[in-house]
Design a protein around this motif. Sequence first.
Motif, PDB file in Angstrom:
ATOM      1  N   LEU A 326       0.832  -1.204   0.000  1.00  0.00           N
ATOM      2  CA  LEU A 326       0.000   0.000   0.000  1.00  0.00           C
ATOM      3  C   LEU A 326       0.867   1.255   0.000  1.00  0.00           C
ATOM      4  O   LEU A 326       0.554   2.242  -0.681  1.00  0.00           O
ATOM      5  CB  LEU A 326      -0.940  -0.004   1.205  1.00  0.00           C
ATOM      6  N   ARG A 327       1.964   1.236   0.741  1.00  0.00           N
ATOM      7  CA  ARG A 327       2.871   2.385   0.707  1.00  0.00           C
ATOM      8  C   ARG A 327       3.464   2.571  -0.688  1.00  0.00           C
ATOM      9  O   ARG A 327       3.620   3.686  -1.174  1.00  0.00           O
ATOM     10  CB  ARG A 327       3.994   2.219   1.737  1.00  0.00           C
ATOM     11  N   GLU A 328       3.789   1.461  -1.349  1.00  0.00           N
ATOM     12  CA  GLU A 328       4.385   1.534  -2.686  1.00  0.00           C
ATOM     13  C   GLU A 328       3.386   2.070  -3.703  1.00  0.00           C
ATOM     14  O   GLU A 328       3.725   2.903  -4.553  1.00  0.00           O
ATOM     15  CB  GLU A 328       4.859   0.139  -3.098  1.00  0.00           C
ATOM     16  N   ILE A 329       2.151   1.608  -3.639  1.00  0.00           N
ATOM     17  CA  ILE A 329       1.116   2.040  -4.582  1.00  0.00           C
ATOM     18  C   ILE A 329       0.794   3.517  -4.409  1.00  0.00           C
ATOM     19  O   ILE A 329       0.582   4.251  -5.377  1.00  0.00           O
ATOM     20  CB  ILE A 329      -0.162   1.186  -4.394  1.00  0.00           C
ATOM     21  N   THR A 330       0.748   3.968  -3.168  1.00  0.00           N
ATOM     22  CA  THR A 330       0.305   5.336  -2.884  1.00  0.00           C
ATOM     23  C   THR A 330       1.452   6.332  -2.770  1.00  0.00           C
ATOM     24  O   THR A 330       1.212   7.522  -2.556  1.00  0.00           O
ATOM     25  CB  THR A 330      -0.505   5.382  -1.570  1.00  0.00           C
ATOM     26  N   GLY A 331       2.682   5.860  -2.907  1.00  0.00           N
ATOM     27  CA  GLY A 331       3.820   6.769  -2.788  1.00  0.00           C
ATOM     28  C   GLY A 331       4.114   7.168  -1.366  1.00  0.00           C
ATOM     29  O   GLY A 331       4.726   8.214  -1.115  1.00  0.00           O
ATOM     30  N   GLY A 332       3.716   6.311  -0.418  1.00  0.00           N
ATOM     31  CA  GLY A 332       3.914   6.632   0.997  1.00  0.00           C
ATOM     32  C   GLY A 332       5.336   6.473   1.484  1.00  0.00           C
ATOM     33  O   GLY A 332       5.673   6.895   2.588  1.00  0.00           O
TER      34      GLY A 332
END
Length: 409
Positions: A326-332
């Motif tokens: 999720l961090r990777e997908i959202t640029g977190g």
Amino acid sequence: MEFLKVDTVAAARRKLLDSAKGWLGAAELLPIEEAPGRILAEDVYAPEDIPSFRRSTVDGYAVVSGDTAAAGESMPVFLNVKGSVEMGKTAAFSISRGECGEVPTGGMLPEGADAVVMVEYTEAFGGEGVAMYQSAAYGENVVQTGEDAGAGDRLLPKGKTLLPQDIGALAAAGVVEVSVYKKPRITILSTGDELISPAAYPAPGQIRDINTYALAALAEKNGYLVVGKSVLPDDEGALERTIREGMKTSDVVAVSGGSSQGKKDLTREIIDRASSPGVYTHGMAIKPGKPTILGYDDASHTLLSGLPGHPVSAMMVFELLFGWLLREITGGGQAPFIPARISSNVPTSPGRLTCWPVRLEWAEGGMTADPVFGKSGLITTLTKAGGYFVVDRDTEGLKAGETVKVYLF
């Protein structure tokens, strides 16, 4: 059952990302009061200067700074009061040399003023005069136009998790709606004939269900929306029906238990039947967490996972895979971490990435990470830890005193 497609953690992550990047990451527009904790799906720019006028940070007198240069306790400067600024209104007068204007905290500076002297360092003198006992440098006690943010400045970046102060900045800019990533929907299933409700008293051979509750909390912490939870016996038909139902409503279906080499471990076979192309990882080069299953269904756009049954293993694998995803997908970006020195030698498992929970303590010279030794079936192994570090699969152990990155729970 054999492990068919054992992957490194890096390889498993690439496969997850390839499966998800085409559809995971849809955005929705939310009012800012509903946006705390959500992840921005696009940059937010200030539509105007913040503030849009020069304002005082104190109660006092707006002055021309040069007039106050010689002011002191023993030799005050005397200025004429031109007028008073009303809070929330435009200054209706301007000042020039030898003049000042009374201004409240947050009030607009009159034209001609470039500093403010705090009221504590002044004294009324005569009918329309004031004595200044302290000088004020140019810009002192003043917030300049656009000092908080200028029109067109990037106020908040894409991928930022919105904090209370971010909501305040959006409100200051007049931004009342923001585009945020939708929370991926997840169904969490736990399997095992031995599992009972935490509210029940276990008979011999029974244990209270841990993983459903722990994984649901971990998923929510990482930004997922838990839409289904079930505890199932080791029944092939019931498990398959529940997985298929979960695929209709969820972006991710995670099953804990039933992923290793026991005779009742049917998770891989069921995921393969229920999805297409099906399982692409069965076994991961990690300790703890080797019996991890990953798969994907093209038709429903669902990620499917079989997590280990031991609580520590299940939670560590979820954090390393689905928290990361999720961090990777959202640029977190990376999970938050701090550097710390390990307090004792740490062994590793050749060929497998090793995760070590640690207790963090402050010591002279920096933080110390004390490894928490415990079996992966014992949930208190994690309750005693403030975070974890990972040791690469090609590293032959670490020595006491080496610095590691501790990712915080």
